[in-house]
Write a protein that holds these residues in place. Structure first.
Motif, PDB file in Angstrom:
ATOM      1  N   LEU A  15     -11.265  -2.993  -6.487  1.00 36.27           N
ATOM      2  CA  LEU A  15     -11.399  -2.988  -4.845  1.00 36.27           C
ATOM      3  C   LEU A  15     -12.110  -3.905  -4.308  1.00 36.27           C
ATOM      4  O   LEU A  15     -13.360  -3.787  -4.684  1.00 36.27           O
ATOM      5  CB  LEU A  15     -11.324  -1.435  -4.325  1.00 36.27           C
ATOM      6  CG  LEU A  15     -10.408  -0.377  -4.963  1.00 36.27           C
ATOM      7  CD1 LEU A  15     -10.482   0.870  -4.311  1.00 36.27           C
ATOM      8  CD2 LEU A  15      -8.890  -1.114  -4.697  1.00 36.27           C
ATOM      9  N   SER A  65     -13.488  -3.545  -1.544  1.00 36.74           N
ATOM     10  CA  SER A  65     -14.578  -2.364  -0.911  1.00 36.74           C
ATOM     11  C   SER A  65     -15.902  -2.067  -1.687  1.00 36.74           C
ATOM     12  O   SER A  65     -16.634  -1.885  -1.081  1.00 36.74           O
ATOM     13  CB  SER A  65     -13.672  -1.117  -0.505  1.00 36.74           C
ATOM     14  OG  SER A  65     -13.347  -0.659  -1.652  1.00 36.74           O
ATOM     15  N   SER A 107     -14.118  -8.533   1.009  1.00 38.44           N
ATOM     16  CA  SER A 107     -13.373  -8.716   2.372  1.00 38.44           C
ATOM     17  C   SER A 107     -13.693  -9.973   3.015  1.00 38.44           C
ATOM     18  O   SER A 107     -12.826 -10.743   3.774  1.00 38.44           O
ATOM     19  CB  SER A 107     -13.853  -7.437   3.092  1.00 38.44           C
ATOM     20  OG  SER A 107     -13.448  -6.372   2.631  1.00 38.44           O
ATOM     21  N   ASP A 149      -2.608  -7.442  -5.159  1.00 39.50           N
ATOM     22  CA  ASP A 149      -2.630  -6.159  -5.128  1.00 39.50           C
ATOM     23  C   ASP A 149      -2.878  -5.711  -3.420  1.00 39.50           C
ATOM     24  O   ASP A 149      -3.477  -6.271  -2.716  1.00 39.50           O
ATOM     25  CB  ASP A 149      -4.012  -5.490  -5.569  1.00 39.50           C
ATOM     26  CG  ASP A 149      -3.832  -5.586  -7.391  1.00 39.50           C
ATOM     27  OD1 ASP A 149      -2.817  -6.281  -7.876  1.00 39.50           O
ATOM     28  OD2 ASP A 149      -4.472  -4.966  -8.011  1.00 39.50           O
ATOM     29  N   VAL A 150      -1.778  -4.904  -3.291  1.00 40.08           N
ATOM     30  CA  VAL A 150      -2.096  -4.629  -1.582  1.00 40.08           C
ATOM     31  C   VAL A 150      -2.074  -2.916  -1.546  1.00 40.08           C
ATOM     32  O   VAL A 150      -1.592  -2.391  -2.565  1.00 40.08           O
ATOM     33  CB  VAL A 150      -0.795  -5.078  -0.944  1.00 40.08           C
ATOM     34  CG1 VAL A 150      -0.712  -6.401  -0.823  1.00 40.08           C
ATOM     35  CG2 VAL A 150       0.695  -4.578  -1.706  1.00 40.08           C
ATOM     36  N   ASP A 151      -2.379  -2.493  -0.382  1.00 42.06           N
ATOM     37  CA  ASP A 151      -2.399  -0.943  -0.069  1.00 42.06           C
ATOM     38  C   ASP A 151      -1.014  -0.811   0.344  1.00 42.06           C
ATOM     39  O   ASP A 151      -0.182  -1.502   0.722  1.00 42.06           O
ATOM     40  CB  ASP A 151      -3.552  -0.671   0.908  1.00 42.06           C
ATOM     41  CG  ASP A 151      -3.626  -1.233   1.991  1.00 42.06           C
ATOM     42  OD1 ASP A 151      -2.426  -1.898   2.594  1.00 42.06           O
ATOM     43  OD2 ASP A 151      -4.663  -1.204   3.056  1.00 42.06           O
ATOM     44  N   ALA A 152      -0.869   0.480   0.899  1.00 44.29           N
ATOM     45  CA  ALA A 152       0.302   0.975   1.365  1.00 44.29           C
ATOM     46  C   ALA A 152       0.879   0.083   2.686  1.00 44.29           C
ATOM     47  O   ALA A 152       2.062  -0.029   3.036  1.00 44.29           O
ATOM     48  CB  ALA A 152       0.279   2.432   1.818  1.00 44.29           C
ATOM     49  N   SER A 153      -0.161  -0.191   3.438  1.00 46.21           N
ATOM     50  CA  SER A 153       0.105  -1.067   4.582  1.00 46.21           C
ATOM     51  C   SER A 153       0.376  -2.628   4.461  1.00 46.21           C
ATOM     52  O   SER A 153       0.557  -3.367   5.181  1.00 46.21           O
ATOM     53  CB  SER A 153      -0.777  -0.751   5.651  1.00 46.21           C
ATOM     54  OG  SER A 153      -1.990  -1.420   5.365  1.00 46.21           O
ATOM     55  N   ARG A 192      -1.910  -4.700   3.139  1.00 45.08           N
ATOM     56  CA  ARG A 192      -3.174  -5.265   3.262  1.00 45.08           C
ATOM     57  C   ARG A 192      -3.743  -5.789   1.716  1.00 45.08           C
ATOM     58  O   ARG A 192      -3.781  -4.525   0.998  1.00 45.08           O
ATOM     59  CB  ARG A 192      -4.144  -4.708   3.912  1.00 45.08           C
ATOM     60  CG  ARG A 192      -4.214  -4.660   5.659  1.00 45.08           C
ATOM     61  CD  ARG A 192      -5.042  -3.488   6.118  1.00 45.08           C
ATOM     62  NE  ARG A 192      -6.414  -4.093   5.893  1.00 45.08           N
ATOM     63  CZ  ARG A 192      -6.997  -4.816   7.170  1.00 45.08           C
ATOM     64  NH1 ARG A 192      -6.298  -5.348   8.211  1.00 45.08           N
ATOM     65  NH2 ARG A 192      -8.309  -5.100   7.027  1.00 45.08           N
ATOM     66  N   THR A 236      -5.942  -5.632  -1.357  1.00 42.41           N
ATOM     67  CA  THR A 236      -7.109  -4.776  -1.574  1.00 42.41           C
ATOM     68  C   THR A 236      -7.933  -5.370  -2.417  1.00 42.41           C
ATOM     69  O   THR A 236      -8.987  -4.970  -2.889  1.00 42.41           O
ATOM     70  CB  THR A 236      -6.504  -3.600  -2.464  1.00 42.41           C
ATOM     71  OG1 THR A 236      -5.708  -4.213  -3.397  1.00 42.41           O
ATOM     72  CG2 THR A 236      -5.584  -2.840  -1.555  1.00 42.41           C
TER      73      THR A 236
END
Ligand SMILES: [Zn+2]
Length: 511
Positions: A112, A114, A139, A160-164, A166, A168
């Motif tokens: 990630l 983050s 980021s 790789d993306v998140d549920a929205s 974006r 990751t």
């Protein structure tokens, strides 16, 4: 001229003495001992051909070494610590570009952004994955690359993306990776040369005299030309131009011009005779092209990089222009596609299929039939985290049929060795151990697939003369290595490199 006597193994024969100078080997045995030169006793040491690496990326390794080096980190926390320390020590360049993180540390390689943001909230950080088919960005890097809030659609590879939707932090395969790497400012030539010099010194210290740099990306040929011009190129290096499906017709002219420029130098060190294709991706990301669907994804056969028609046309075009063919192929369908293209191009001499991880039964005899060299990275043939991370994609039976070195040798084909450094450790002695044991050094008696082990002599040949043939170097060039013991007899893991000799000249000597 130097004259050495003791335990010597050259061109498949045991010798008691050898005399050589920068022009090559002058004499063997009694003829050598009769020369009017003082002789050096090898004692318990052993002299043989220097190792050669048939597939590596020294400049990528050197560039990564300029940034945070997380190669040996065993956890995300350790990587964060290394990145934080590098950032504190280096105010410039602004971008921290390093590697190579071991993908298997995190399930599915889902790292990630983050996690990097925690130690680098306002500076861009990019780490290459150890497979070099994935990268992990923070980021700030994604923001500067313009992909922080949305993932563009791709024709090959994934983000790789998140549920929205974006991103990751992980970018898989070239098209995705280039969204990030295109935003990284170019290195200065001084830094590029520093990177290459470091990489060559590393390889020379491991007994390596020659290398196939298997992927010329933007700006890399210039670095090699500058190094050669300054007389700083240590290893014999053959360059492979990267042939891309979307631009090969336009790029072909440039490759020919650059080859002409390098040939005109008449350098004993630098050549550029090869073109490199990617037939497919890798197993870790399930992007290698397979004949039977992945276990992890119903009906999914991976991502071939080329259509077979276009690959056939491109391989034939470059073969006709007298380039050596070198194709990355990992899945059994990727290997078959590569063999087909080489066959249709009339089987150009010394064509190479690199990695050859999974080969279908029906394709095994084709290597010998078509005269194709199978280039293996022996260090991959062991049950480590890298291998087991592919288990859920491939299933046990397919996983256990990877790296069929014994079968391919027995079919009468040639195999050569390489490391794919910085993908894996470039130490040939570790490679020899793995090829002959297919085990981890800490548990040599636990062989993953013992029926595919090869002998010490076969492994030594694959890491020396077989690569010399692949690189089209003459076998009697005075590239030699002096080892502390005989790897055909002693435990190879106890052996160290004492001296590396290229063209009769010592380029590394252990203090
Ligand atoms: Zn490679």
């Amino acid at each position: 001229m130097r004259l050495l006597s003791g335990e010597i193994f050259l061109n498949g024969r045991t010798r008691k003495a050898v005399a050589f100078d920068e022009t090559g080997i002058i004499a063997f045995d009694d003829e050598a001992l009769e020369l009017d030169v003082e002789f050096e006793e090898l004692g318990s040491a052993f002299l043989t051909h220097a190792f050669m690496d048939g597939h590596a990326h020294p400049l990528f390794a050197g560039r990564e070494h300029l940034g945070p080096d997380v190669t040996n980190a065993k956890s995300v926390a350790e990587m964060q610590k290394i990145v934080a320390a590098w950032l504190a020590d280096n105010q410039s360049p602004i971008w921290a570009v390093g590697g190579a993180y071991v993908r298997s540390i995190v399930d599915g390689g889902v790292f990630l952004a983050s996690w990097l943001d925690e130690v680098a909230p306002d500076r861009p950080v990019v780490l290459h994955g150890s497979d070099h088919h994935t990268l992990w960005a923070n980021s700030e890097a994604m923001r500067l690359a313009g992909v922080l809030s949305e993932a563009p659609s791709l024709s090959v590879g994934s983000i790789d993306v998140d549920a929205s939707g974006r991103p990751t932090g992980v970018f898989r395969e070239t098209e995705a990776k280039e969204l990030i790497t295109d935003a990284i400012p170019e290195l200065s030539m001084a830094d590029e040369l520093k990177a290459l010099t470091w990489a060559h010194a590393e390889l020379a210290s491991l007994g390596i005299s020659a290398v196939q740099d298997a992927w010329m990306d933007k700006g890399m040929v210039e670095v090699y030309l500058a190094a050669e011009d300054l007389g700083e190129l240590v290893l014999r290096t053959n360059l492979a131009f990267w042939v891309r499906p979307e631009s090969w017709r336009a790029d072909a002219k440039r490759f020919i011009a650059e080859r002409t420029r390098i040939t005109a130098l008449r350098s004993p060190k630098l050549s550029a005779r090869t073109v490199k294709f990617f037939a497919d991706g890798v197993f870790g990301s399930a992007t290698a092209s397979v004949k039977k669907p992945y276990d992890s994804s119903a009906g999914y056969l991976g991502d071939p990089v080329w259509s077979s028609e276009e690959l056939n046309a491109s391989v034939a075009h470059f073969a006709a222009a007298d380039f050596q063919i070198h194709i990355h192929a990992i899945g059994d369908a990727g290997v078959a596609m590569a063999l087909d293209a080489i066959e249709k191009a009339g089987c150009p001499a010394n064509s190479v299929i690199a990695h050859t991880e999974l080969v279908a039964e029906e394709d095994i005899p084709r290597f010998a039939q078509l005269g194709v060299i199978a280039n293996f990275e022996p260090l991959w043939a062991r049950e480590d985290g890298m291998l087991t991370s592919c288990l859920h994609h491939l299933g046990r039976e397919r996983l256990d049929s990877m790296y069929r070195m014994r079968d391919i040798l027995d079919s009468g084909a040639k195999i050569s060795f390489g490391s794919d450094w910085p993908v894996s450790n470039p130490d040939p002695l570790l490679g020899l151990f793995t090829a002959t044991h297919r085990a981890l050094p800490e548990t040599p008696e636990v062989s993953w697939t013992p029926h595919q082990r090869i002998t010490e002599k076969e492994a030594l040949h694959a890491y020396t003369l077989a690569v010399a043939q692949q690189l089209e170097l003459t076998a009697d060039c005075s590239d030699l290595v002096i080892l502390s013991g005989n790897p055909l007899k002693a435990n190879v893991l106890d052996i160290t490199v004492l001296e590396t000799i290229i063209g009769g000249q010592t380029v590394f000597a252990r203090q």
